[in-house]
Design an enzyme around this catalytic site. Structure first.
Site, PDB file in Angstrom:
ATOM      1  N   ASN A   4     -12.293  20.639   7.037  1.00 28.26           N
ATOM      2  CA  ASN A   4     -12.767  20.159   8.557  1.00 28.26           C
ATOM      3  C   ASN A   4     -13.213  21.333   9.212  1.00 28.26           C
ATOM      4  O   ASN A   4     -14.145  21.288  10.000  1.00 28.26           O
ATOM      5  CB  ASN A   4     -11.497  19.453   9.139  1.00 28.26           C
ATOM      6  CG  ASN A   4     -11.078  18.019   8.253  1.00 28.26           C
ATOM      7  OD1 ASN A   4     -11.628  17.827   7.214  1.00 28.26           O
ATOM      8  ND2 ASN A   4     -10.002  17.407   8.805  1.00 28.26           N
ATOM      9  N   SER A  24      -9.799  12.758   4.167  1.00 28.70           N
ATOM     10  CA  SER A  24      -9.598  11.686   3.413  1.00 28.70           C
ATOM     11  C   SER A  24     -10.592  11.376   2.653  1.00 28.70           C
ATOM     12  O   SER A  24     -10.947  11.098   1.571  1.00 28.70           O
ATOM     13  CB  SER A  24      -8.854  10.591   3.919  1.00 28.70           C
ATOM     14  OG  SER A  24      -9.644   9.755   4.977  1.00 28.70           O
ATOM     15  N   ASN A  38     -13.362   9.805  12.834  1.00 29.92           N
ATOM     16  CA  ASN A  38     -13.499   9.609  11.338  1.00 29.92           C
ATOM     17  C   ASN A  38     -15.093   9.928  11.290  1.00 29.92           C
ATOM     18  O   ASN A  38     -15.512  10.241  10.293  1.00 29.92           O
ATOM     19  CB  ASN A  38     -12.819   8.462  10.937  1.00 29.92           C
ATOM     20  CG  ASN A  38     -11.364   8.456  10.979  1.00 29.92           C
ATOM     21  OD1 ASN A  38     -10.522   7.620  11.323  1.00 29.92           O
ATOM     22  ND2 ASN A  38     -11.113   9.667  10.428  1.00 29.92           N
ATOM     23  N   ASN A  64     -15.298  12.584   8.798  1.00 32.10           N
ATOM     24  CA  ASN A  64     -15.557  12.251   7.472  1.00 32.10           C
ATOM     25  C   ASN A  64     -16.523  12.335   6.660  1.00 32.10           C
ATOM     26  O   ASN A  64     -16.691  13.035   5.556  1.00 32.10           O
ATOM     27  CB  ASN A  64     -14.773  11.071   7.326  1.00 32.10           C
ATOM     28  CG  ASN A  64     -13.087  11.156   7.629  1.00 32.10           C
ATOM     29  OD1 ASN A  64     -12.724  11.815   8.579  1.00 32.10           O
ATOM     30  ND2 ASN A  64     -12.323  10.062   7.107  1.00 32.10           N
ATOM     31  N   LYS A 109     -10.314   6.730  17.475  1.00 31.51           N
ATOM     32  CA  LYS A 109      -9.970   7.293  15.904  1.00 31.51           C
ATOM     33  C   LYS A 109     -11.307   6.978  15.122  1.00 31.51           C
ATOM     34  O   LYS A 109     -11.639   7.729  14.120  1.00 31.51           O
ATOM     35  CB  LYS A 109      -8.805   6.558  15.474  1.00 31.51           C
ATOM     36  CG  LYS A 109      -8.481   6.884  13.981  1.00 31.51           C
ATOM     37  CD  LYS A 109      -7.804   8.315  13.879  1.00 31.51           C
ATOM     38  CE  LYS A 109      -6.971   8.417  12.654  1.00 31.51           C
ATOM     39  NZ  LYS A 109      -7.686   8.449  11.274  1.00 31.51           N
ATOM     40  N   GLY A 120       0.765  -1.260   0.072  1.00 34.44           N
ATOM     41  CA  GLY A 120       0.011  -0.014   0.082  1.00 34.44           C
ATOM     42  C   GLY A 120       0.871   1.147  -0.045  1.00 34.44           C
ATOM     43  O   GLY A 120       0.972   1.985   0.937  1.00 34.44           O
ATOM     44  N   ALA A 121       1.613   1.216  -1.330  1.00 34.41           N
ATOM     45  CA  ALA A 121       2.591   2.569  -1.090  1.00 34.41           C
ATOM     46  C   ALA A 121       2.244   3.658  -1.481  1.00 34.41           C
ATOM     47  O   ALA A 121       2.662   4.543  -2.299  1.00 34.41           O
ATOM     48  CB  ALA A 121       3.812   1.757  -2.151  1.00 34.41           C
TER      49      ALA A 121
HETATM   50  O1  KPL Z   1      -8.197  11.165   9.778  1.00 29.84           O
HETATM   51  C1  KPL Z   1      -8.715  12.021   9.173  1.00 29.84           C
HETATM   52  C2  KPL Z   1      -8.992  11.847   7.899  1.00 29.84           C
HETATM   53  O2  KPL Z   1      -9.150  12.638   7.221  1.00 29.84           O
HETATM   54  O3  KPL Z   1      -8.922  10.719   7.351  1.00 29.84           O
HETATM   55  C3  KPL Z   1      -8.952  13.272   9.958  1.00 29.84           C
HETATM   56  C4  KPL Z   1      -8.559  13.308  11.529  1.00 29.84           C
HETATM   57  C5  KPL Z   1     -10.403  13.417  10.017  1.00 29.84           C
HETATM   58  C6  KPL Z   1      -8.187  14.421   9.459  1.00 29.84           C
HETATM   59  O4  KPL Z   1      -8.491  14.711   8.193  1.00 29.84           O
END
Ligand code: KPL
Length: 303
Positions: free
Chosen positions: A201, A254, A187, A191, A183, A10-11
């Site tokens: 964000n 992301s 997310n 997200n 985490k 997963g480069a």
């Molecule tokens: O981990 C993140 C992502 O974007 O996946 C956060 C903490 C929301 C930072 O953008």
């Protein structure tokens, strides 16, 4: 010492950054490409930019098909690609090779241990921020750390901790389940909303309407956390999420990036996992369900 030789599958930017860090700390590292033909290729030169400093790294790249033996594997693919990635190289793993999973979301470890011993499988999270620019250079944009632990707390944890502890920004996490859940909640809160609204964000707190939506979502996530046994985290979740939103205010999450670029998102391992867990705990999560459906629909429209 458990292994001096790591392969990273997963480069992307994070996989490449971790490779440079492990190499700097004295490990031999190769980047593995699932879909590239050919044998182990000559080390590719890579420039890494971090806080105004540039360093040059020589990283070996090889195809998963060409590699002989893997003594230690770090998988940094998207959640949905982890199992296929492992199955591609399963036959190349040494009998005692540790496998470290570093992806957003939860639920993959439980599937993976059907294919690989739980005692050799580790989960991690990273707060490092990196991207590959158009020239293929690595930009280390945000400095954080990478925590690794074993969800089932098996005996080899100590061996891996001895291996990773001195490795720069790698840390052993004795309570990885709490860190992974924390985490996940972050997310789940940031997200899908930033992906659906196409916003930075920071806008989740700057815009009054989005702030209300975010706080209602976090209240729902806090109820799931409390029912899942993470009571202390539940009690401080609003503050925790607000802190991360503030610290990453200029980021495009992301999931927003994935959605905008027409790539598969990690919604199933993030909000999807949370909704499934909430159902088993009898906690209603209408807001999370709505966001899950919305992201699925937008993804389908884009593909
Ligand atoms: O981990 C993140 C992502 O974007 O996946 C956060 C903490 C929301 C930072 O953008």
């Amino acid at each position: 010492m458990l292994t001096e030789r790591w392969h990273i599958l997963g480069a992307g930017a994070i996989g490449t950054l971790l490779a440079t860090q492990l190499q700097e700390a004295g490990s031999k590292v190769s980047l593995l490409h699932r879909n590239c033909a050919g044998a182990e290729v000559a080390p590719a030169q890579l420039k890494r930019y971090a806080q105004g400093r540039v360093s040059t790294h020589h990283l070996t790249r090889s195809s998963a098909a060409a590699v002989q033996e893997i003594q230690g594997l770090i998988i940094t693919t998207k959640a949905a690609d982890v199992i296929p990635a492992l199955l591609d190289v399963r036959g190349k793993l040494a009998a005692d090779a540790p496998v470290i999973l570093l992806h957003n979301g939860l639920g993959i470890y439980e599937q993976l241990i059907n294919h690989y011993p739980a005692s050799l499988t580790y989960c991690g999270i990273t707060t490092e921020g990196a991207y590959l620019d158009n020239a293929g250079d690595l930009i280390h944009a945000g400095h954080g750390d990478t925590r690794v632990g074993q969800p089932d707390g098996a005996a080899t944890a100590r061996a891996l901790s001895e291996l990773l502890e001195p490795r720069g920004s790698w840390l052993w996490d004795a309570d990885i389940n709490l860190s992974l859940w924390r985490k996940l909640m972050i997310n789940c809160a940031i997200n899908p909303l930033t992906a659906i609204h196409g916003c930075r964000n920071g806008e989740l707190l700057e815009n009054p309407q989005l702030r209300e939506e975010t706080q209602a979502l976090v209240a729902e996530l806090a109820a799931v956390s409390a029912a899942a046994g993470f009571k202390q985290l539940a009690a401080t979740l609003q503050k925790t999420v607000a802190g991360i939103i503030g610290a990453t205010a200029d980021n495009a999450s992301s999931m927003r990036q994935d959605l905008e670029r027409g790539r598969a998102t990690e919604i199933e391992a993030i909000t999807g996992y949370c909704c499934r867990r909430a159902t088993t705990l009898n906690v209603p999560t209408p807001l999370n369900h709505r966001l899950l459906q919305q992201v699925r629909r937008i993804s389908m429209e884009k593909n």
